[in-house]
Design a protein around this motif. Structure first.
Motif, PDB file in Angstrom:
ATOM      1  N   LEU A 234     -11.071  55.755  34.314  1.00 48.83           N
ATOM      2  CA  LEU A 234     -10.972  55.754  32.858  1.00 48.83           C
ATOM      3  C   LEU A 234     -11.303  57.159  32.375  1.00 48.83           C
ATOM      4  N   LEU A 235     -10.356  57.780  31.684  1.00 49.31           N
ATOM      5  CA  LEU A 235     -10.486  59.186  31.307  1.00 49.31           C
ATOM      6  C   LEU A 235     -10.235  59.356  29.815  1.00 49.31           C
ATOM      7  N   PRO A 236     -10.969  60.273  29.169  1.00 52.95           N
ATOM      8  CA  PRO A 236     -10.722  60.527  27.743  1.00 52.95           C
ATOM      9  C   PRO A 236      -9.393  61.250  27.537  1.00 52.95           C
ATOM     10  N   ILE A 237      -8.767  60.964  26.421  1.00 55.59           N
ATOM     11  CA  ILE A 237      -7.516  61.629  26.055  1.00 55.59           C
ATOM     12  C   ILE A 237      -7.848  62.861  25.219  1.00 55.59           C
ATOM     13  N   ALA A 238      -7.308  64.000  25.619  1.00 60.68           N
ATOM     14  CA  ALA A 238      -7.544  65.246  24.881  1.00 60.68           C
ATOM     15  C   ALA A 238      -6.615  65.356  23.681  1.00 60.68           C
ATOM     16  N   SER A 239      -5.335  64.980  23.867  1.00 58.65           N
ATOM     17  CA  SER A 239      -4.372  65.129  22.769  1.00 58.65           C
ATOM     18  C   SER A 239      -3.160  64.249  23.016  1.00 58.65           C
ATOM     19  N   VAL A 240      -2.475  63.934  21.923  1.00 56.89           N
ATOM     20  CA  VAL A 240      -1.194  63.235  21.983  1.00 56.89           C
ATOM     21  C   VAL A 240      -0.206  64.014  21.124  1.00 56.89           C
ATOM     22  N   ASP A 241       0.910  64.431  21.728  1.00 51.83           N
ATOM     23  CA  ASP A 241       1.941  65.160  20.998  1.00 51.83           C
ATOM     24  C   ASP A 241       2.978  64.158  20.510  1.00 51.83           C
ATOM     25  N   PRO A 242       3.011  63.859  19.204  1.00 54.00           N
ATOM     26  CA  PRO A 242       3.949  62.835  18.729  1.00 54.00           C
ATOM     27  C   PRO A 242       5.411  63.249  18.865  1.00 54.00           C
ATOM     28  N   ALA A 243       5.680  64.550  18.898  1.00 51.86           N
ATOM     29  CA  ALA A 243       7.067  65.007  18.997  1.00 51.86           C
ATOM     30  C   ALA A 243       7.670  64.713  20.363  1.00 51.86           C
ATOM     31  N   THR A 244       6.841  64.780  21.400  1.00 52.85           N
ATOM     32  CA  THR A 244       7.356  64.578  22.768  1.00 52.85           C
ATOM     33  C   THR A 244       6.779  63.350  23.449  1.00 52.85           C
ATOM     34  N   ALA A 245       5.899  62.613  22.759  1.00 52.54           N
ATOM     35  CA  ALA A 245       5.223  61.439  23.333  1.00 52.54           C
ATOM     36  C   ALA A 245       4.457  61.817  24.595  1.00 52.54           C
ATOM     37  N   THR A 246       3.853  63.024  24.555  1.00 48.86           N
ATOM     38  CA  THR A 246       3.086  63.521  25.702  1.00 48.86           C
ATOM     39  C   THR A 246       1.603  63.277  25.488  1.00 48.86           C
ATOM     40  N   VAL A 247       0.987  62.668  26.480  1.00 46.74           N
ATOM     41  CA  VAL A 247      -0.455  62.424  26.478  1.00 46.74           C
ATOM     42  C   VAL A 247      -1.093  63.384  27.475  1.00 46.74           C
ATOM     43  N   ARG A 248      -2.088  64.138  27.036  1.00 41.27           N
ATOM     44  CA  ARG A 248      -2.828  65.005  27.956  1.00 41.27           C
ATOM     45  C   ARG A 248      -4.259  64.493  28.056  1.00 41.27           C
ATOM     46  N   LEU A 249      -4.724  64.359  29.284  1.00 40.92           N
ATOM     47  CA  LEU A 249      -6.069  63.874  29.542  1.00 40.92           C
ATOM     48  C   LEU A 249      -7.071  65.019  29.471  1.00 40.92           C
ATOM     49  N   ALA A 250      -8.303  64.687  29.078  1.00 48.83           N
ATOM     50  CA  ALA A 250      -9.333  65.713  28.914  1.00 48.83           C
ATOM     51  C   ALA A 250     -10.011  66.079  30.221  1.00 48.83           C
ATOM     52  N   GLN A 251      -9.861  65.252  31.245  1.00 46.81           N
ATOM     53  CA  GLN A 251     -10.465  65.515  32.553  1.00 46.81           C
ATOM     54  C   GLN A 251      -9.452  65.195  33.636  1.00 46.81           C
ATOM     55  N   PRO A 252      -9.578  65.828  34.802  1.00 44.10           N
ATOM     56  CA  PRO A 252      -8.645  65.520  35.895  1.00 44.10           C
ATOM     57  C   PRO A 252      -8.978  64.193  36.555  1.00 44.10           C
ATOM     58  N   HIS A 253      -7.951  63.534  37.058  1.00 48.21           N
ATOM     59  CA  HIS A 253      -8.170  62.380  37.923  1.00 48.21           C
ATOM     60  C   HIS A 253      -8.564  62.875  39.311  1.00 48.21           C
ATOM     61  N   ARG A 254      -9.309  62.077  40.014  1.00 47.04           N
ATOM     62  CA  ARG A 254      -9.831  62.433  41.336  1.00 47.04           C
ATOM     63  C   ARG A 254      -8.741  62.971  42.260  1.00 47.04           C
ATOM     64  N   TYR A 255      -7.568  62.351  42.239  1.00 47.59           N
ATOM     65  CA  TYR A 255      -6.482  62.756  43.138  1.00 47.59           C
ATOM     66  C   TYR A 255      -5.336  63.447  42.397  1.00 47.59           C
ATOM     67  N   GLY A 256      -5.529  63.748  41.107  1.00 53.98           N
ATOM     68  CA  GLY A 256      -4.416  64.253  40.324  1.00 53.98           C
ATOM     69  C   GLY A 256      -3.457  63.119  39.977  1.00 53.98           C
ATOM     70  N   ILE A 257      -2.643  63.340  38.965  1.00 51.50           N
ATOM     71  CA  ILE A 257      -1.700  62.309  38.523  1.00 51.50           C
ATOM     72  C   ILE A 257      -0.402  62.426  39.313  1.00 51.50           C
ATOM     73  N   ALA A 258       0.170  61.274  39.663  1.00 54.03           N
ATOM     74  CA  ALA A 258       1.471  61.224  40.328  1.00 54.03           C
ATOM     75  C   ALA A 258       2.452  60.460  39.446  1.00 54.03           C
ATOM     76  N   ALA A 259       3.713  60.708  39.639  1.00 53.39           N
ATOM     77  CA  ALA A 259       4.738  60.040  38.836  1.00 53.39           C
ATOM     78  C   ALA A 259       4.710  58.528  39.019  1.00 53.39           C
ATOM     79  N   ARG A 260       4.197  58.055  40.151  1.00 51.33           N
ATOM     80  CA  ARG A 260       4.130  56.618  40.408  1.00 51.33           C
ATOM     81  C   ARG A 260       2.959  55.939  39.688  1.00 51.33           C
ATOM     82  N   GLY A 261       2.147  56.710  38.978  1.00 50.60           N
ATOM     83  CA  GLY A 261       0.944  56.167  38.356  1.00 50.60           C
ATOM     84  C   GLY A 261       1.241  55.099  37.317  1.00 50.60           C
ATOM     85  N   ARG A 262       0.237  54.298  37.015  1.00 53.27           N
ATOM     86  CA  ARG A 262       0.326  53.260  35.974  1.00 53.27           C
ATOM     87  C   ARG A 262      -0.950  53.314  35.152  1.00 53.27           C
ATOM     88  N   PHE A 263      -0.872  52.953  33.885  1.00 48.57           N
ATOM     89  CA  PHE A 263      -1.995  53.197  32.985  1.00 48.57           C
ATOM     90  C   PHE A 263      -1.938  52.244  31.805  1.00 48.57           C
TER      91      PHE A 263
END
Length: 677
Positions: A234-263
């Motif tokens: 469970l990670l905090p969200i740093a920002s959400v870009d409404p123009a591109t629907a991009t979510v950026r997390l405030a901290q890294p995941h232990r293994y980094g994010i992969a395209a196969r991820g689910r949330f």
């Protein structure tokens, strides 16, 4: 501190104290006090055996109650049915009101007039260790002494507002994997190691209209299996870009994010749109909820205490019996250097993790119920690994349901560590990940029923041991593993001996409708003997990963976890040398191969035969396949019921009985519906 003294203490006799917050019970032979904390203070004052009796009501525990180290021969129990220790606010008649103020504009217009607000007074929130809390960083590899505050209505946990309302959403596209802290750790092979500054990952959401609603939120979080099927965070969200629907997390995941991820995204009043969802504003002391039909007048509670209710460090000869522990952000009982502590016929509900954690010797958790917990149910650690001295810690005749509700991975119902501890005749079900994890030596797991687990994760098993050559002497016998579904690609199993786990016996167990029954990951001196597999995709998978994909992880002894754990125990000294003589040759005799292992006497009913990668090292003998009955599912159901209450004969093997032998829980003790202990 005033005490309502009902009698003068006779220090020549055991001390009997009644805890009665309402002062409704009067008995000239007892001391009466208003709280458990006051009762324990009296015990500390009088160095005599003592009995603390809890009146049948809710007893609020605002800060940990610490039993003094010199106290011994202490009993803490319910006087009659209904005694509860509670780590939060209990509101019998909550005053829910329509939502007002700026937050109302953040709500979905479709449900705005149905959402209700509860304002908590400063007096209610004062004095709690921890207090009212929103989400906290949590997940695989993240220490979690407490969970966030939760809302419970009518004795049921509500859901923190989230999208999607159930399950997980897929990552639409990966923008930035972020850094991967795990890949910088010393045991990663040098060729694969990556050291870089911490950086949260970024991804897009498939529903841009939905994502745009989150753009102005200041405390949104995202929970996911961001890369691997067994590592949530469970990670905090740093920002959400409404123009591109991009979510950026405030901290890294232990293994980094992969395209196969689910949330899923959570802690957003914007997503408070389904009955049973809520949102807490800790700064304002308010709770917003879309209550289920008819729940507006139901009692509700909020968990606040962020530390164990009862601390038993250094305790000796203490018994806790017949009490319900409920509504807390942390666990109920914790004790280090604890000896001969008995926890019996208690109920643990709606707590954090672990509900019971004891480290010491000769402690037992018996005939208890653990349900709807934030994380682990029981953690027991005892014994001396250097000298292979048993701890004799026991968990038996207990029922576990819906553990790991908040903390999802590596939070088993039961965890044991050390030497010579026992897990027997328990019923464990409805977990997202493991049911039981073991560390150490010579533990016995017998007579248990494990079912409906590994529900949300993969590369996991109901029972799990892993990445250690020195796990010798552990025995898993006469257990029932059933209804552990999954797929070959997700590696969901009944018993998982992961990453070279060695020296373990898996014998006389019944596996029914498991994806795979036993997965042995290249371990040595592993004995899989006389197990039956009914309707399993694969009975046994025994690979040789130590000379395959895992070999680079073994190449450098200075960085290899397996080498380090082998070096940490004195395998060349007694009693290790005599008790486990083959360990001394692991680095020279067929290094990396699963030498000394066997799969024997397996009985198969509609299950694929053992798959063994290195048949020179792992010997298979005596496998028997039986013709399946015409209606396999009906027969399997009958066999499960039979082994619960008696014995089942199948292919010349005998199984059962499994599960609790007495009725567990505080209610069972209070009603007398229990057998002899």
């Amino acid at each position: 501190m005033a005490l309502a003294a009902c009698a003068t203490v006779d220090t020549g006799h055991p001390l009997r104290i009644v805890v009665d917050p309402g002062n409704a019970l009067q008995d000239e032979h007892d001391l009466c006090v208003a709280s458990l904390e006051q009762a324990v203070q009296l015990v500390a004052r009088h160095d005599v055996p003592a009995e603390i009796l809890l009146a049948p009501c809710d007893h609020a525990v605002r800060r940990p109650v610490v039993v003094p180290r010199r106290a011994s021969s202490l009993v803490v129990r319910a006087m009659v049915p209904g005694a509860r220790l509670v780590g939060g606010i209990e509101l019998r008649q909550p005053q829910w009101q329509p939502v007002s103020g700026a937050v109302a504009q953040r709500l979905d217009p479709a449900v705005r007039d149905r959402v209700r607000e509860l304002t908590l007074s400063t007096e209610l929130l004062a004095g709690w260790t921890g207090g009212l809390s929103g989400p906290l960083h949590q997940g695989h590899g993240v220490p979690a002494p407490a969970t966030r505050s939760e809302l419970f209505v009518g004795g049921r946990a509500m859901t923190l507002a989230r999208w999607p309302d159930e399950g997980f959403a897929s990552i639409a596209s990966l923008v930035d994997p972020g850094s991967a802290p795990r890949m910088a750790e010393p045991d990663i092979p040098a060729a694969d190691r990556v050291v870089e500054p911490a950086r949260g990952g970024a991804f897009t959401v498939a529903d841009p209209v939905r994502a745009a609603r989150w753009a102005g939120a200041s405390d949104a979080w995202a929970h996911g299996y961001w890369n691997w099927d067994w590592s949530d965070e469970l990670l905090p969200i740093a920002s959400v870009d409404p123009a591109t629907a991009t979510v950026r997390l405030a901290q890294p995941h232990r293994y980094g994010i992969a395209a196969r991820g689910r949330f899923y995204v959570t802690n957003l009043p914007e997503e408070l749109d389904t009955p049973g969802e809520y949102w807490i504003d800790p700064a304002a002391g308010t709770v917003l909820a879309l209550l289920p039909d008819g729940a507006a007048t139901a009692p509700c509670s909020l968990s606040l205490l962020a530390a164990p209710m009862l601390v038993l460090d250094g305790a000796t000869d203490v018994c806790v019996e017949g009490i319900e522990f409920a509504c807390s952000r942390a666990g109920a009982l914790a004790g280090r250097d604890a000896h001969r502590v008995v926890v019996a016929h208690c109920t643990f509900r709606l707590l954090g993790s672990p509900a019971v954690g004891l480290e010491g010797s000769d402690c037992s958790v018996r005939a208890c119920v653990f349900e709807d917990l934030g994380g682990t149910g029981v953690e027991l650690a005892g014994g001396n690994r250097v000298e292979l001295v048993a701890g004799r810690m026991v968990v038996e005749d207990c029922v576990f349901r819906r553990c790991a509700r908040v903390l999802r991975t590596y939070q088993p119902a039961i965890r044991v560590a050390g030497v010579g501890n026992v897990v027997r005749h328990n019923d464990v079900g409805e977990l997202p990940h493991f049911a039981l994890m073991m560390h150490g030596n010579e533990h016995v797991v017998e007579g248990n029923e494990f079912h409906h687990v590994v529900l949300e994760t993969g590369d996991a098993g109901a029972l799990y041991l892993g990445r250690d050559w020195t796990l010798h002497g552990n025995v898993v016998r006469n257990n029932l593993f059933h209804s552990i579904r999954g797929s070959d690609s997700r590696f969901q199993n009944g018993v998982y001996l992961d990453d070279m786990a060695s020296g373990i016996a898996v014998e006389r167990n019944l596996f029914v409708r498991c994806n795979w029954g036993v997965l042995a990951g290249g371990g040595r001196d592993v004995r899989v003997h006389e197990n039956a597999f009914v309707g399993c995709g694969l009975s046994v998978s025994f690979d040789a990963r130590g000379v395959g994909w895992m070999s680079p992880h073994l190449a450098d002894p200075s960085r290899s976890t397996l080498h380090q754990r082998l070096a940490a125990v004195p395998v060349a000294n007694e009693p290790w040398r005599t008790r486990y003589p083959t360990l001394g040759g692991y680095l020279t005799d067929g290094f990396g191969r699963p030498r000394g292992s066997s799969v024997s006497g397996s009985v198969l009913v509609a299950s694929r035969p053992p798959r063994i990668e290195d048949r020179e090292s792992v010997h298979e003998t005596g496998t028997v396949s039986l013709d399946p009955p015409a209606d396999l599912d009906s027969a399997a159901d009958r066999w499960i019921a039979q082994v619960r209450h008696g014995t089942l004969q199948l292919g010349g093997l005998s199984f059962g009985p499994v599960g609790p032998r007495v009725s567990p829980g505080a209610d069972a003790r209070a009603s007398g519906a229990v057998g002899a202990d």
